[in-house]
Design an enzyme around this catalytic site. Structure first.
Site, PDB file in Angstrom:
ATOM      1  N   HIS A  51      -2.861 -16.257  -7.406  1.00 45.57           N
ATOM      2  CA  HIS A  51      -3.989 -16.742  -6.582  1.00 45.57           C
ATOM      3  C   HIS A  51      -5.045 -17.555  -7.338  1.00 45.57           C
ATOM      4  CE1 HIS A  51      -5.662 -13.116  -8.318  1.00 45.57           C
ATOM      5  NE2 HIS A  51      -5.079 -12.298  -7.458  1.00 45.57           N
ATOM      6  N   PHE A 104     -12.173  -5.969  -1.273  1.00 45.12           N
ATOM      7  CA  PHE A 104     -11.680  -7.344  -1.356  1.00 45.12           C
ATOM      8  C   PHE A 104     -10.333  -7.442  -0.637  1.00 45.12           C
ATOM      9  CE2 PHE A 104     -14.164  -7.109  -5.352  1.00 45.12           C
ATOM     10  CZ  PHE A 104     -14.930  -8.266  -5.237  1.00 45.12           C
ATOM     11  N   GLY A 105     -10.086  -8.551   0.042  1.00 41.43           N
ATOM     12  CA  GLY A 105      -8.734  -8.801   0.539  1.00 41.43           C
ATOM     13  C   GLY A 105      -8.672  -9.208   1.994  1.00 41.43           C
ATOM     14  N   ARG A 158       0.776  -1.260   0.000  1.00 39.86           N
ATOM     15  CA  ARG A 158       0.000   0.000   0.000  1.00 39.86           C
ATOM     16  C   ARG A 158       0.801   1.301   0.000  1.00 39.86           C
ATOM     17  NH1 ARG A 158      -4.131  -3.118  -1.511  1.00 39.86           N
ATOM     18  NH2 ARG A 158      -5.131  -4.243   0.160  1.00 39.86           N
ATOM     19  N   ASN A 161     -10.605 -11.366  -3.602  1.00 42.22           N
ATOM     20  CA  ASN A 161     -10.736 -11.566  -5.033  1.00 42.22           C
ATOM     21  C   ASN A 161      -9.489 -12.246  -5.595  1.00 42.22           C
ATOM     22  OD1 ASN A 161     -11.773 -11.454  -7.567  1.00 42.22           O
ATOM     23  ND2 ASN A 161     -11.268  -9.308  -7.928  1.00 42.22           N
ATOM     24  N   ASP A 170      -1.095 -13.390  -0.894  1.00 40.74           N
ATOM     25  CA  ASP A 170      -1.965 -12.303  -1.381  1.00 40.74           C
ATOM     26  C   ASP A 170      -2.360 -11.410  -0.193  1.00 40.74           C
ATOM     27  OD1 ASP A 170      -3.502 -10.623  -2.894  1.00 40.74           O
ATOM     28  OD2 ASP A 170      -5.067 -12.079  -3.359  1.00 40.74           O
ATOM     29  N   HIS A 205      -3.464 -11.434 -12.733  1.00 41.53           N
ATOM     30  CA  HIS A 205      -4.711 -11.504 -11.972  1.00 41.53           C
ATOM     31  C   HIS A 205      -5.753 -11.854 -13.027  1.00 41.53           C
ATOM     32  CE1 HIS A 205      -7.795  -9.926  -9.024  1.00 41.53           C
ATOM     33  NE2 HIS A 205      -8.461  -9.909 -10.151  1.00 41.53           N
ATOM     34  N   ASP A 226      -1.921  -6.509 -11.137  1.00 47.53           N
ATOM     35  CA  ASP A 226      -2.718  -7.130 -10.069  1.00 47.53           C
ATOM     36  C   ASP A 226      -3.507  -6.105  -9.274  1.00 47.53           C
ATOM     37  OD1 ASP A 226      -3.756  -9.256  -8.499  1.00 47.53           O
ATOM     38  OD2 ASP A 226      -2.470  -8.550  -6.888  1.00 47.53           O
TER      39      ASP A 226
END
Ligand code: DOR
Length: 434
Positions: A235, A331-332, A67, A286, A313, A182, A155
């Site tokens: 993933h 998501f995550g 991030r 996701n 992930d 992705h 991604d």
């Protein structure tokens, strides 16, 4: 500076022996591995007593989201590095969906500089395939490689246009670096929050069709065969995708795949209600948790070798964001501090994977994908190691995480195989041992 690790155990193969586990002592000198044998009597500045602990090379994670720049309230390079160190990881590959995205050499250089200053983990940035991850204009792959990227990926999302993807893979092939995909055809997924199936129907939540992943996996495999670009599936989560990956490998195409612990352990039926009638967003990621049979196919592919490696992930979000309704929450889930213990407890202890294969899937195999000289205990290698406690059982509790993200579906699980001490480039970066 010399550090000596005494009375540990390690995998026999690191000492050229056939036994699964052997006695091991390790001498580190000036950040490098000096010697690994069953007994070392050399003097050292620091002696670490490691009896009962398993000595492993520092783990490598091919997919994390840290991030920084732009969303440091979720995670930053420092908190992400601490979280990695606590999970036994010394090398992680970070994804491009920062703000700004990593589509310019200057951004890659800045991340590399910041990571060096922090010095807790080797965080290697990937670069965007398309400008701003917008899916149309290609980035400058050669310049990004020279700036120090290790792979290309959009991604966070998939590249939607077939034409753009084919052009990108033809160009990326010239760099020798892999493309990490992705795989998601948004015409079949957009607006969905969980897997499309009985559960999405029951709760009246828009679903993500499993074909959305498989369609792009099939496309990428074909393009890998055509262009020679290394196509790595991030993933993976569905049986249909795994069938395409298996076929591509049989044809000798440059295709590899990773799976995350959550897609091996959980399916859509497991998602609990946070309150009556409302599913828990800490189980939203996701690709989503798929059907029971998709999950079983992932486990089978883990066992058979169709899946090459394990990725967390790791995708931290704030508690406020995850407190929203499942359709509005991002998501995550986080994964760095639970990955090795989950794989050890549920796949090694149960006999599905040998300890050696599990460790390879988290060290040498990802190292090969990114052409990295890490994930080994060879003399002269960077002294990146972790000491793991295989015996005592601990309960996963997200409030103990060093990540800023507490978003995990694994709270309350009992696990063995917890890392207790991590050394990165000869320096102790995590210590719960003494
Ligand atoms: O669950 C996910 N979270 N999947 C992704 O592809 C992106 C990631 C994120 O950045 O939060």
């Amino acid at each position: 500076m010399r550090t000596l690790i005494k009375n540990a155990k390690t995998l026999g193969k690191y000492l050229g022996k056939n036994d699964e586990l052997v006695e091991a002592e390790l001498l580190i000198e000036n950040g490098k591995i000096k010697k690994l044998t069953s007994q070392i009597f050399d003097e050292a500045d620091q002696v670490i007593e490691a009896s009962g602990k398993l000595l492993l090379p520092g783990l490598i994670d091919p997919q994390v989201h840290f991030r920084e720049p732009g969303q440091e309230y979720k995670e930053d390079l420092e908190s992400g590095s601490k979280s990695a160190a606590r999970g036994g990881f010394t090398t992680v590959i970070c994804m491009p969906n920062t703000n700004p995205t990593t589509d310019e050499p200057e951004i890659i250089k800045k991340i590399n500089q910041r990571v060096k200053e922090i010095g807790l983990c080797r965080v290697l940035p990937t670069a965007a395939v398309t400008k701003g991850l917008m899916g149309s204009e290609l980035t400058d792959y050669q310049a990004l490689k020279e700036a120090g990227t290790v792979a290309f990926t959009d991604d966070g999302k998939g590249v939607q246009s077939d034409e753009v993807m084919l052009k990108a893979m033809s160009e990326i092939a010239k760099t020798g670096l892999p493309l990490l995909d992705h795989s998601e055809d948004e015409s079949l997924s957009l607006g969905g929050s969980i897997h499309k199936g009985e559960i999405s129907q029951k709760y009246n939540i828009p679903g993500i069709d499993h074909i959305s992943e498989a369609a792009h996996v099939a496309r990428g495999c074909e393009y890998a065969g055509k262009t020679g670009c290394h196509f790595h599936v991030l993933h993976v989560s569905t049986k249909a995708s795994l069938d395409y990956i298996k076929e591509a490998k049989e044809k000798g195409w440059p295709v590899t795949a990773e799976v995350s612990p959550h897609h091996l352990l959980l399916c859509d039926e497991d998602i609990p209600e946070r309150e009556p009638g409302k599913l828990d967003p800490n189980w939203k990621m996701n690709p989503p948790l798929r059907s029971k049979s998709d999950r079983a196919a992932c486990v089978e592919a883990l066992e058979s070798g169709v899946i090459d490696m394990i990725a967390t992930d790791h995708a931290p979000h704030s508690t406020e964001e995850k407190a929203r309704e499942i359709t509005k929450a991002p998501f995550g889930i986080v994964g760095l501090e639970t990955s090795f213990p989950l794989i050890y407890t549920y796949f090694v202890k149960t006999g599905i994977l040998s300890l050696e294969r599990a460790v390879d899937m988290m060290t040498t195999i990802p190292a090969k994908l990114f052409h990295l000289p890490y994930g080994t205990l060879n003399e002269g290698a960077s002294a990146d190691v972790t000491l793991v406690d295989l015996e005592s059982e601990e309960i996963i509790n997200s409030s103990n995480f060093l990540s800023k993200g507490k978003n995990t579906p694994f709270n309350g699980r009992k696990v063995k195989g917890n890392p207790k001490l991590t050394i990165f480039s000869g320096k102790i970066v995590f210590n719960e041992l003494f």
